[in-house]
Design an enzyme around this catalytic site. Sequence first.
Site, PDB file in Angstrom:
ATOM      1  N   PHE B 197     -18.381  45.609  14.166  1.00 45.28           N
ATOM      2  CA  PHE B 197     -17.212  45.000  13.530  1.00 45.28           C
ATOM      3  C   PHE B 197     -17.575  44.674  12.088  1.00 45.28           C
ATOM      4  O   PHE B 197     -18.452  43.853  11.837  1.00 45.28           O
ATOM      5  CB  PHE B 197     -16.762  43.724  14.252  1.00 45.28           C
ATOM      6  CG  PHE B 197     -15.501  43.158  13.648  1.00 45.28           C
ATOM      7  CD1 PHE B 197     -14.258  43.537  14.134  1.00 45.28           C
ATOM      8  CD2 PHE B 197     -15.551  42.284  12.573  1.00 45.28           C
ATOM      9  CE1 PHE B 197     -13.085  43.054  13.567  1.00 45.28           C
ATOM     10  CE2 PHE B 197     -14.388  41.794  11.995  1.00 45.28           C
ATOM     11  CZ  PHE B 197     -13.152  42.179  12.495  1.00 45.28           C
ATOM     12  N   ASP B 306     -24.763  43.803   7.199  1.00 38.87           N
ATOM     13  CA  ASP B 306     -23.568  42.960   7.188  1.00 38.87           C
ATOM     14  C   ASP B 306     -23.892  41.658   7.912  1.00 38.87           C
ATOM     15  O   ASP B 306     -23.972  41.619   9.132  1.00 38.87           O
ATOM     16  CB  ASP B 306     -22.424  43.720   7.880  1.00 38.87           C
ATOM     17  CG  ASP B 306     -21.153  42.879   7.986  1.00 38.87           C
ATOM     18  OD1 ASP B 306     -21.199  41.660   7.705  1.00 38.87           O
ATOM     19  OD2 ASP B 306     -20.121  43.443   8.378  1.00 38.87           O
ATOM     20  N   LYS B 337     -17.730  33.736   5.861  1.00 42.79           N
ATOM     21  CA  LYS B 337     -17.691  32.753   6.956  1.00 42.79           C
ATOM     22  C   LYS B 337     -18.490  31.482   6.645  1.00 42.79           C
ATOM     23  O   LYS B 337     -18.087  30.708   5.807  1.00 42.79           O
ATOM     24  CB  LYS B 337     -18.193  33.426   8.246  1.00 42.79           C
ATOM     25  CG  LYS B 337     -17.189  34.464   8.785  1.00 42.79           C
ATOM     26  CD  LYS B 337     -17.503  34.822  10.219  1.00 42.79           C
ATOM     27  CE  LYS B 337     -16.615  35.916  10.744  1.00 42.79           C
ATOM     28  NZ  LYS B 337     -15.716  35.448  11.799  1.00 42.79           N
ATOM     29  N   THR B 358      -8.986  40.272  -9.291  1.00 44.97           N
ATOM     30  CA  THR B 358      -8.486  39.129 -10.066  1.00 44.97           C
ATOM     31  C   THR B 358      -9.394  37.910  -9.922  1.00 44.97           C
ATOM     32  O   THR B 358      -9.871  37.361 -10.913  1.00 44.97           O
ATOM     33  CB  THR B 358      -7.057  38.756  -9.639  1.00 44.97           C
ATOM     34  OG1 THR B 358      -6.209  39.864  -9.924  1.00 44.97           O
ATOM     35  CG2 THR B 358      -6.557  37.535 -10.410  1.00 44.97           C
TER      36      THR B 358
END
Lengths: 474, 474
Positions: B197, B306, B337, B358
């Site tokens: 994931f 990751d 997280k 941005t």
Amino acid sequence: MTAMYLYFSKTATSTHLDFDYDGPSMKTTVPGPHSQDLLKQLGDIQNVGAINFFCNYEKSRGNYLVDVDDNRMLDLYTQISSIPIGYNHPALLKLMSNPNNMSTFVNRPALGILPPHNFPDKITQSLLSVAPSGMTRVQTMACGSCSNENAYKAMFIWYRNKERGKNTPSNEDISTCMINQAPGCPDLSILSFMGAFHGRTMGCLATTHSKSIHKLDVPSFDWPIAPFPRLQYPLEEFTRENGQEEARCLEEVEDLIVKWRQRGKPVAGIVIEPIQAEGGDNHASPDFFRSLRNIARKHGCAFHVDEVQTGGGSTGKFWAHEHWGMDDPADIVSFSKKLLTGGYYHKDELQPYRIFNTWMGDPSKNLFLLEVLNVIRRENLLEQVTHSGKALLDGLQELQVQYPGILSCARGQGTFCAIDVCDDETRNSILLKTRDKGIQLIIVYFSTCVLWTWRRHLTVSLGGSSESMGCWAP
Amino acid sequence: MTAMYLYFSKTATSTHLDFDYDGPSMKTTVPGPHSQDLLKQLGDIQNVGAINFFCNYEKSRGNYLVDVDDNRMLDLYTQISSIPIGYNHPALLKLMSNPNNMSTFVNRPALGILPPHNFPDKITQSLLSVAPSGMTRVQTMACGSCSNENAYKAMFIWYRNKERGKNTPSNEDISTCMINQAPGCPDLSILSFMGAFHGRTMGCLATTHSKSIHKLDVPSFDWPIAPFPRLQYPLEEFTRENGQEEARCLEEVEDLIVKWRQRGKPVAGIVIEPIQAEGGDNHASPDFFRSLRNIARKHGCAFHVDEVQTGGGSTGKFWAHEHWGMDDPADIVSFSKKLLTGGYYHKDELQPYRIFNTWMGDPSKNLFLLEVLNVIRRENLLEQVTHSGKALLDGLQELQVQYPGILSCARGQGTFCAIDVCDDETRNSILLKTRDKGIQLIIVYFSTCVLWTWRRHLTVSLGGSSESMGCWAP
């Protein structure tokens, strides 16, 4: 710094809070020596190629951005159009001093599973109070790219559900999707426009066609790209030509929809900005958008209006698509930037069951948004934008008459205005001179420039220094 | 609510601030009547299919989450593993009461162009102070998906720069990328693992293979997917089999890299989680990861670890990859997280010029992170996690001995622990019973479950109520 502490004094009244700087004040060229020192320091940690200068946000106020060298500039850049009501607005500072709000900042929830008790109320009072016509449902997200990515997914899911009718996904759907293959991961497409900017994550990037620097080296999807009208200015002199140009683009859209269906990559949705912003401030007529919306409906494609840059009032209406005068302007409207939280509104049919991530937005941003909306209403800022925008556009039009070989195509809606400069060198020179005079402008596109902002002093500030009222891009 | 106000009183001492609830306290079944009312209200605005219940975050504290029906639960879910040091930690509330910090909350900058003056210092004190071995550069982002999307882009750009040598992009590169075609948008790939994931935006989703519900109906990329080792437990009984299984997976990785290169879709990077979390808490040995890192190097692929879910301390080390014992564990490490801000660290060679958006993160989250890191150090939380994790895993192992037909495969690192349940019905029943006893657990995977948390009272709370120490998934 001293001014800041006022907002936390219990004796401060609204009069104390409501001061504003009266003009730019420049101490050094920009970037000044302190900015240059910090640039070296940050350069050891990050790429700093795009950094203009370092800011003192404590000292910044209203329309005025103060840098670390104590230069105070009128800010027409507003953090890439993401500051809705200026710096350190008293209403937002007051919100921060309320102990009841603290928990919202320190306990960021996973909104999709464990929302705070006041979440339905806050969403109703903020986002739903400015919902686009025909929309009663909204999903928050953390940023503009995530908003568009999830809007695209919602359109794909909606399209496949239509195709399947009432049937549940087949075993083949389920098993193939796990390994990225059709039919589970179908060959569907999103139709976008040349010059468009919808973000830089990989789904969004496949619909962005503004500058090669964003797209180069990143794998993409073979999706259809239609031409966006290139209008000629002044509009009143080119009515016929512009009408033909828009008709040509609409025809191309229909052709592409048919072609991509034949290729086995049906168009699930069409995505468009009401004004192409990052791509050079390209406008089209309300008629163009109304026809496009009808084409989407006719061909069974969802119609997604990306208001990340245009939403929040800078065109003189809260949403730029309101200028089209439609009861049913879109199936999906995405937002971020001046709304402070990302997200999208959607029609009931585009029910995004299966749209999910850890944070799903940030309630602390909703809290600010609610206050921003109050300020917009209380201070009649939409009217101010219309008024200031007219003065700004009038000024740009005067300038282009005064400098016909240099400036052209003055255009805009509200304060969302732009003017073209003859060549890069001239544009860059104007930009730097303007900044050293205390006006922070934005470069948007090759030989194109844009001004955008949103505050009550804009007319005065720009009207009072019209020699520096341009802006100009790399 | 009353307790909350303490933190804003100037006379409050650290003793006043440092209270904690002493256990769960349940008033209703969950969701209770107030949650159900709010669910109806929010259902008119959003999809509410995934909502567990509504929370009172003001009353929540430390490990304990309080809902709107005044149920107080020990929270082992921690907002999908995104609350690093519990609810309303006094250190974070104190930060909020400091007027010097207010500007950071109300003036969110466009960090890539106009950073605040203290940005280099804050990044150095926070993110760089916990930088993975061999990494001195870090880029912040707003969320985990954006972090991974941009990490992938950085790997693609790096790979194409290698291919081009010192040459600048060709005119063909520039023109084709604008219309999504090669060579400008090259046919490169990222190798990922079954069960992985990495997020749900379209680039990330092409590397996510945990559940079909995430992927169904969304167009994807034809990228290689390798098997992740399926270890047998208890580990000490299956040393040989597990070694063979890991060797098989590594061999498959090399085969895929060769095959995809032959297909004209070279693997620019390999992405992997140190523990597959959402995919069912799948572990592999340090040897496996060390070999994989070497395979990436050998074939010229970037190696992306990751740590969005595993980073921040829950495995007993700040980064899970530290358990591999390598000086050069990765080329890119992404996080979000429990770090509160998203982002990624990267080697110098993966210089992400052209990575931009941005906001580029949010300095107000960095402010919290800095304080979280102080708390982790001051309260020796990494040691606590190791200690609590051992007690937790011991307890799970005892339970599976006690209920051999029902529970199996107890496994974990730190408090990042899981156990499998025999079937969905049993698992769901245990989950609901546990919740009604005041323990909020997490369901991770079909017939798999996981517990994760991070706080000093964990051992006591779980050790003291071991009959409810399990967790279970949809």
